[in-house]
Design a protein around this motif. Structure first.
Motif, PDB file in Angstrom:
ATOM      1  N   MET A   1      40.774  27.364  26.913  1.00 48.18           N
ATOM      2  CA  MET A   1      40.690  28.215  28.096  1.00 48.18           C
ATOM      3  C   MET A   1      41.000  29.656  27.740  1.00 48.18           C
ATOM      4  O   MET A   1      42.068  29.976  27.231  1.00 48.18           O
ATOM      5  CB  MET A   1      41.659  27.737  29.187  1.00 48.18           C
ATOM      6  N   ASP A   2      40.041  30.543  28.008  1.00 43.27           N
ATOM      7  CA  ASP A   2      40.288  31.979  27.947  1.00 43.27           C
ATOM      8  C   ASP A   2      40.475  32.475  29.373  1.00 43.27           C
ATOM      9  O   ASP A   2      40.046  31.826  30.326  1.00 43.27           O
ATOM     10  CB  ASP A   2      39.119  32.707  27.287  1.00 43.27           C
ATOM     11  N   GLU A   3      41.101  33.626  29.526  1.00 44.19           N
ATOM     12  CA  GLU A   3      41.368  34.109  30.879  1.00 44.19           C
ATOM     13  C   GLU A   3      41.101  35.592  31.011  1.00 44.19           C
ATOM     14  O   GLU A   3      41.183  36.363  30.041  1.00 44.19           O
ATOM     15  CB  GLU A   3      42.807  33.800  31.275  1.00 44.19           C
ATOM     16  N   ALA A   4      40.764  35.982  32.234  1.00 46.08           N
ATOM     17  CA  ALA A   4      40.588  37.387  32.593  1.00 46.08           C
ATOM     18  C   ALA A   4      41.272  37.594  33.933  1.00 46.08           C
ATOM     19  O   ALA A   4      41.234  36.716  34.800  1.00 46.08           O
ATOM     20  CB  ALA A   4      39.109  37.751  32.687  1.00 46.08           C
ATOM     21  N   ILE A   5      41.894  38.761  34.099  1.00 45.99           N
ATOM     22  CA  ILE A   5      42.658  39.006  35.329  1.00 45.99           C
ATOM     23  C   ILE A   5      41.928  39.910  36.310  1.00 45.99           C
ATOM     24  O   ILE A   5      42.409  40.143  37.414  1.00 45.99           O
ATOM     25  CB  ILE A   5      44.044  39.604  34.996  1.00 45.99           C
ATOM     26  N   ASN A   6      40.766  40.428  35.927  1.00 45.97           N
ATOM     27  CA  ASN A   6      39.971  41.222  36.860  1.00 45.97           C
ATOM     28  C   ASN A   6      38.494  41.095  36.499  1.00 45.97           C
ATOM     29  O   ASN A   6      38.129  40.596  35.425  1.00 45.97           O
ATOM     30  CB  ASN A   6      40.404  42.693  36.870  1.00 45.97           C
ATOM     31  N   GLY A   7      37.642  41.551  37.406  1.00 46.09           N
ATOM     32  CA  GLY A   7      36.207  41.379  37.216  1.00 46.09           C
ATOM     33  C   GLY A   7      35.639  42.131  36.036  1.00 46.09           C
ATOM     34  O   GLY A   7      34.765  41.632  35.322  1.00 46.09           O
TER      35      GLY A   7
ATOM     36  N   GLU B   1      39.287  45.492  40.409  1.00 42.61           N
ATOM     37  CA  GLU B   1      38.228  46.164  39.653  1.00 42.61           C
ATOM     38  C   GLU B   1      36.829  45.806  40.154  1.00 42.61           C
ATOM     39  O   GLU B   1      36.063  46.672  40.552  1.00 42.61           O
ATOM     40  CB  GLU B   1      38.341  45.864  38.158  1.00 42.61           C
ATOM     41  N   LEU B   2      36.517  44.522  40.113  1.00 41.45           N
ATOM     42  CA  LEU B   2      35.183  44.051  40.498  1.00 41.45           C
ATOM     43  C   LEU B   2      35.354  42.655  41.077  1.00 41.45           C
ATOM     44  O   LEU B   2      35.952  41.793  40.433  1.00 41.45           O
ATOM     45  CB  LEU B   2      34.291  44.012  39.250  1.00 41.45           C
ATOM     46  N   ASP B   3      34.871  42.426  42.305  1.00 35.70           N
ATOM     47  CA  ASP B   3      35.120  41.120  42.909  1.00 35.70           C
ATOM     48  C   ASP B   3      34.236  40.029  42.298  1.00 35.70           C
ATOM     49  O   ASP B   3      33.301  40.301  41.535  1.00 35.70           O
ATOM     50  CB  ASP B   3      34.976  41.162  44.430  1.00 35.70           C
ATOM     51  N   GLY B   4      34.555  38.784  42.637  1.00 40.34           N
ATOM     52  CA  GLY B   4      33.852  37.654  42.056  1.00 40.34           C
ATOM     53  C   GLY B   4      32.372  37.627  42.371  1.00 40.34           C
ATOM     54  O   GLY B   4      31.562  37.195  41.546  1.00 40.34           O
TER      55      GLY B   4
ATOM     56  N   THR C   1      31.183  32.900  23.672  1.00 37.20           N
ATOM     57  CA  THR C   1      30.289  31.863  24.183  1.00 37.20           C
ATOM     58  C   THR C   1      31.110  30.836  24.953  1.00 37.20           C
ATOM     59  O   THR C   1      32.077  30.278  24.421  1.00 37.20           O
ATOM     60  CB  THR C   1      29.548  31.159  23.039  1.00 37.20           C
ATOM     61  N   TYR C   2      30.713  30.591  26.200  1.00 40.91           N
ATOM     62  CA  TYR C   2      31.448  29.662  27.062  1.00 40.91           C
ATOM     63  C   TYR C   2      30.534  28.558  27.577  1.00 40.91           C
ATOM     64  O   TYR C   2      29.309  28.721  27.653  1.00 40.91           O
ATOM     65  CB  TYR C   2      32.079  30.414  28.240  1.00 40.91           C
ATOM     66  N   ASP C   3      31.159  27.460  27.959  1.00 39.67           N
ATOM     67  CA  ASP C   3      30.430  26.345  28.554  1.00 39.67           C
ATOM     68  C   ASP C   3      30.453  26.391  30.070  1.00 39.67           C
ATOM     69  O   ASP C   3      29.577  25.798  30.722  1.00 39.67           O
ATOM     70  CB  ASP C   3      31.041  25.021  28.078  1.00 39.67           C
ATOM     71  N   LEU C   4      31.452  27.082  30.641  1.00 37.72           N
ATOM     72  CA  LEU C   4      31.590  27.112  32.096  1.00 37.72           C
ATOM     73  C   LEU C   4      32.555  28.231  32.484  1.00 37.72           C
ATOM     74  O   LEU C   4      33.437  28.599  31.705  1.00 37.72           O
ATOM     75  CB  LEU C   4      32.112  25.772  32.608  1.00 37.72           C
ATOM     76  N   ILE C   5      32.376  28.763  33.697  1.00 38.88           N
ATOM     77  CA  ILE C   5      33.259  29.808  34.212  1.00 38.88           C
ATOM     78  C   ILE C   5      33.874  29.351  35.534  1.00 38.88           C
ATOM     79  O   ILE C   5      33.176  28.841  36.413  1.00 38.88           O
ATOM     80  CB  ILE C   5      32.497  31.123  34.447  1.00 38.88           C
ATOM     81  N   VAL C   6      35.178  29.515  35.662  1.00 38.02           N
ATOM     82  CA  VAL C   6      35.881  29.329  36.931  1.00 38.02           C
ATOM     83  C   VAL C   6      36.206  30.731  37.439  1.00 38.02           C
ATOM     84  O   VAL C   6      36.970  31.463  36.810  1.00 38.02           O
ATOM     85  CB  VAL C   6      37.168  28.497  36.753  1.00 38.02           C
ATOM     86  N   LEU C   7      35.622  31.105  38.571  1.00 43.59           N
ATOM     87  CA  LEU C   7      35.626  32.497  39.008  1.00 43.59           C
ATOM     88  C   LEU C   7      36.211  32.657  40.404  1.00 43.59           C
ATOM     89  O   LEU C   7      35.676  32.125  41.380  1.00 43.59           O
ATOM     90  CB  LEU C   7      34.180  33.026  38.972  1.00 43.59           C
ATOM     91  N   ASP C   8      37.318  33.388  40.495  1.00 41.92           N
ATOM     92  CA  ASP C   8      37.917  33.672  41.795  1.00 41.92           C
ATOM     93  C   ASP C   8      37.112  34.772  42.487  1.00 41.92           C
ATOM     94  O   ASP C   8      36.522  35.638  41.829  1.00 41.92           O
ATOM     95  CB  ASP C   8      39.370  34.116  41.608  1.00 41.92           C
ATOM     96  N   VAL C   9      37.100  34.756  43.811  1.00 40.21           N
ATOM     97  CA  VAL C   9      36.358  35.773  44.556  1.00 40.21           C
ATOM     98  C   VAL C   9      37.146  37.086  44.645  1.00 40.21           C
ATOM     99  O   VAL C   9      36.640  38.154  44.325  1.00 40.21           O
ATOM    100  CB  VAL C   9      36.022  35.284  45.980  1.00 40.21           C
TER     101      VAL C   9
END
Length: 231
Positions: free
Chosen positions: A31-37, A60-63, A48-56
């Protein structure tokens, strides 16, 4: 050596990120993580990722904006996480190309189940998809590009709308309940909101225009694709 599944979680709440990391690592995911858009897009482009879990709701930039930009360059499975549960928000997300939608508060186990279901769908291709093109009267389905055309004009389907249409075509004249469609198309049995199926059926009918009647409602049961002319 088996390659581990790699997911990107975009979430500004630290406690939530830590909790999800615990569950993903328990399943042997990376799991990699990002705290803003903005960071999410930068990280996505570098890895390279297999899937993204994205909060709305993100700084900075919304989901929504992040999803829109990712969909311009990738068909990677996306699960949108939000505190909102209204139908308008689900419709908006599906139109942007979201594959699944989960509303806070949620069980991490439920999220993991949905992640696994989406990953199974993304790597599984039915044998009859080995053909390059399907024809349904004036509807053309390009299986390689996953594009659908109506009278030679491209229909802008979301990834899940495409999956649902293709499944119904491959099983034409067969009635499926909403629960069965959730299991077969979305890939999970116990966590799906039945309204998700109705929402996608309604949007598909709108986009098929005069051929909307191909997707028939069987009252008290579910839906089927009712058509004879098929190549």
């Amino acid at each position: 050596m088996e390659q581990k599944t790699r997911v990107l979680v975009v979430e500004d709440e630290e406690n939530m990120r830590q909790l999800l990391r615990l569950y993903f690592e328990r399943e042997n995911f990376i799991m990699d993580e990002a705290i803003n858009g903005k960071d999410a897009l930068d990280i996505f482009k570098k890895n390279t990722y297999d899937l993204i879990v994205l909060d709305v709701m993100l700084p900075e930039l919304d989901g929504w904006a992040v999803c829109r930009k990712i969909r311009q360059i990738s068909k990677i499975p996306i699960i949108m996480v939000t505190a909102r549960g209204e139908e308008f928000d689900r419709l908006f997300g599906f139109e942007l190309g979201v594959d699944d939608y989960i509303v806070k508060p949620f069980s991490p186990r439920e999220l993991i189940a949905r992640v696994k279901a989406l990953l199974r769908r993304s790597i599984h291709k039915p044998r009859n998809e080995q053909r390059e093109t399907l024809f349904l009267k004036e509807i053309t389905i390009d299986l390689k590009s996953r594009e659908v055309y109506l009278k030679n004009k491209r229909i802008n389907l979301t990834p899940k709308e495409y999956d649902l249409l293709l499944f119904l075509i491959h099983h034409r004249n067969t009635v499926f309940t909403r629960e069965q469609l959730l299991q077969k198309v979305w890939g999970y049995e116990y966590f799906g909101d039945l309204r998700t199926v109705d929402t996608h059926i309604r949007r598909l009918r709108e986009k098929l225009e005069e051929y909307h009647h191909y997707i028939a409602t069987v009252w008290g049961v579910g839906y089927k694709l009712e058509v004879e002319d098929y190549e």
